[in-house]
Enzyme design. Sequence first.
Site, PDB file in Angstrom:
ATOM      1  N   HIS A 120      -7.697   0.732  -0.107  1.00 19.40           N
ATOM      2  CA  HIS A 120      -6.631   0.481  -1.196  1.00 19.40           C
ATOM      3  C   HIS A 120      -5.658   0.523  -0.200  1.00 19.40           C
ATOM      4  CE1 HIS A 120      -3.673   1.170  -4.175  1.00 19.40           C
ATOM      5  NE2 HIS A 120      -4.802   1.046  -5.217  1.00 19.40           N
ATOM      6  N   ASP A 197      -8.808   9.686   1.496  1.00 16.19           N
ATOM      7  CA  ASP A 197      -8.164   9.406   0.055  1.00 16.19           C
ATOM      8  C   ASP A 197      -9.005   9.446  -1.003  1.00 16.19           C
ATOM      9  OD1 ASP A 197      -7.276   7.848  -1.946  1.00 16.19           O
ATOM     10  OD2 ASP A 197      -7.127   5.744  -0.878  1.00 16.19           O
ATOM     11  N   GLN A 200      -9.940   8.131  -6.218  1.00 18.03           N
ATOM     12  CA  GLN A 200     -10.915   7.562  -7.175  1.00 18.03           C
ATOM     13  C   GLN A 200     -11.961   8.691  -7.068  1.00 18.03           C
ATOM     14  OE1 GLN A 200     -11.142   5.246  -9.425  1.00 18.03           O
ATOM     15  NE2 GLN A 200      -9.266   4.212  -8.553  1.00 18.03           N
ATOM     16  N   LYS A 223      -5.087   9.651 -12.647  1.00 19.03           N
ATOM     17  CA  LYS A 223      -6.350   8.975 -12.871  1.00 19.03           C
ATOM     18  C   LYS A 223      -7.474  10.095 -13.115  1.00 19.03           C
ATOM     19  CE  LYS A 223      -5.769   5.653  -9.012  1.00 19.03           C
ATOM     20  NZ  LYS A 223      -5.551   4.454  -9.813  1.00 19.03           N
ATOM     21  N   CYS A 359      -5.492  -4.165  -5.585  1.00 23.93           N
ATOM     22  CA  CYS A 359      -4.730  -3.487  -4.285  1.00 23.93           C
ATOM     23  C   CYS A 359      -5.708  -3.275  -3.020  1.00 23.93           C
ATOM     24  CB  CYS A 359      -4.157  -2.166  -4.855  1.00 23.93           C
ATOM     25  SG  CYS A 359      -3.242  -2.310  -5.957  1.00 23.93           S
TER      26      CYS A 359
HETATM   27  N1  PMP Z   1      -6.333   5.005  -3.187  1.00 22.73           N
HETATM   28  C1  PMP Z   1      -7.383   4.467  -4.064  1.00 22.73           C
HETATM   29  C2  PMP Z   1      -8.894   4.200  -3.762  1.00 22.73           C
HETATM   30  C3  PMP Z   1      -6.947   4.094  -5.574  1.00 22.73           C
HETATM   31  O1  PMP Z   1      -7.815   3.607  -6.321  1.00 22.73           O
HETATM   32  C4  PMP Z   1      -5.337   4.324  -5.786  1.00 22.73           C
HETATM   33  C5  PMP Z   1      -4.977   4.014  -7.091  1.00 22.73           C
HETATM   34  N2  PMP Z   1      -5.600   2.735  -7.684  1.00 22.73           N
HETATM   35  C6  PMP Z   1      -4.486   4.825  -4.855  1.00 22.73           C
HETATM   36  C7  PMP Z   1      -4.880   5.171  -3.660  1.00 22.73           C
HETATM   37  C8  PMP Z   1      -3.226   4.766  -5.186  1.00 22.73           C
HETATM   38  O2  PMP Z   1      -2.939   5.792  -6.177  1.00 22.73           O
HETATM   39  P1  PMP Z   1      -1.395   5.981  -6.759  1.00 22.73           P
HETATM   40  O3  PMP Z   1      -1.112   4.612  -7.287  1.00 22.73           O
HETATM   41  O4  PMP Z   1      -1.691   6.977  -7.944  1.00 22.73           O
HETATM   42  O5  PMP Z   1      -0.598   6.564  -5.860  1.00 22.73           O
END
Ligand code: PMP
Length: 401
Positions: A120, A197, A200, A223, A359
């Site tokens: 991401h 990270d 998810q 999430k 993203c």
């Molecule tokens: N890493 C992953 C794998 C994600 O799916 C996301 C959120 N889509 C993020 C990081 C970023 O999370 P946040 O927008 O809550 O900071």
Amino acid sequence: MSLISPWRADFPGIQAFDAEGQTYLDSAATAQKPQAMLDSLLGYYASGAANVHRAQHLPGERATRAFEDSRTQAARWLNAAGSEEILFTRGSTESLNLLAYGLEHLLQPGDEIVISALEHHANLLPWQQLALRGGLKLVVLPLDASGQIDLQQAAVLIGPRTRVLAVAQLSNVLGRWQPVRELIALAQGHGALSVIDGAQGVVHGRHDVQALGCDFYVCSSHKLYGPDGVGLLYGRRAALAQLRHWQFGGEMMLDADYQQARFRPAPLGFEAGTPAISSVIALGATLDYLLHLDAAAVAGHEAALHAKLLAGLAVRDGVRRLGEPQVALASFTVAEVHSADLAHLLSEQGIAVRAGHHCAMPLLKSLGLPGAIRVSLGLYNDGADLERFFSALDKALELLR
Ligand code: PMP
């Protein structure tokens, strides 16, 4: 099989969507919240707000206790060795930016930061920018045909110059678990720090940061059915001690003069300013709610929904799935149909799915796709949500073809 979620009634947001005729299939972007979380949020304000870690008055002490209880709860959720290993941030993105800044002083030109091809942007851009600033090399681990980080290649690419390994536990696009345990061991073998990270991954099942052996693990409350504006940064005590302080002000100091100051260690030294008090407390209430669910029943329900989703996609002409997801989501494209057009037609029929690059633009580019549709499910979804989705999908495809 009817696939009725016994937890749906716990989520007022889903009921509001039902009344509005909306079917919410975008939980991997953000999840709906249980009543217990709403009660906590309102309860904090209704019983009187107060700042934390500052005042000696009763409301301040009460707020501080509730705030620190959430930290203990989060430590228990991730099985950290102690609550002082949990830092509250604004989310996964902020946690990762904090790390990319906080570790900078340990890195020298020519050192290598290792990420993977499926990251991401939150776990790509902070490291990319750090590499550009410091003359470091950003090494990108390739994927195998199944959408998993290729361990054979990783064993070659993680080497003596590797100082940081930063990879996703679960891909937000492909929905596949990554071999993080093995990657962490490879990094450790070269004395590199590991960052996972878990944005998810944390949502599906329980995870044990000590068993994983990582130095840092990040995730977002929103999430995980909690409030937005809060994230966690777990750091092993010895790893946290290596971080340089990043935001300054408030109570993060031990001693301050006009020309210099000394700072607290983690966690408070990394939580400058007034935090998102109500949200942190409400995250604790959310974790409480989740801890009391029957985890096997949740996993079983999600697996049954997922099987229905995959089976429905499999019988529709021209639908091409992006790999074999292992959690309750599926990303797909449809031959000769732009994913944004399809998402628009689904939205017109009250179906909320995500479309675009998710993203993870470099991953989508490497697959030769401008975008894809992602359907992602939460524990509150029912089989009927999927039936509405499929009938809307059929109508949309009829119009587009
Ligand atoms: N890493 C992953 C794998 C994600 O799916 C996301 C959120 N889509 C993020 C990081 C970023 O999370 P946040 O927008 O809550 O900071």
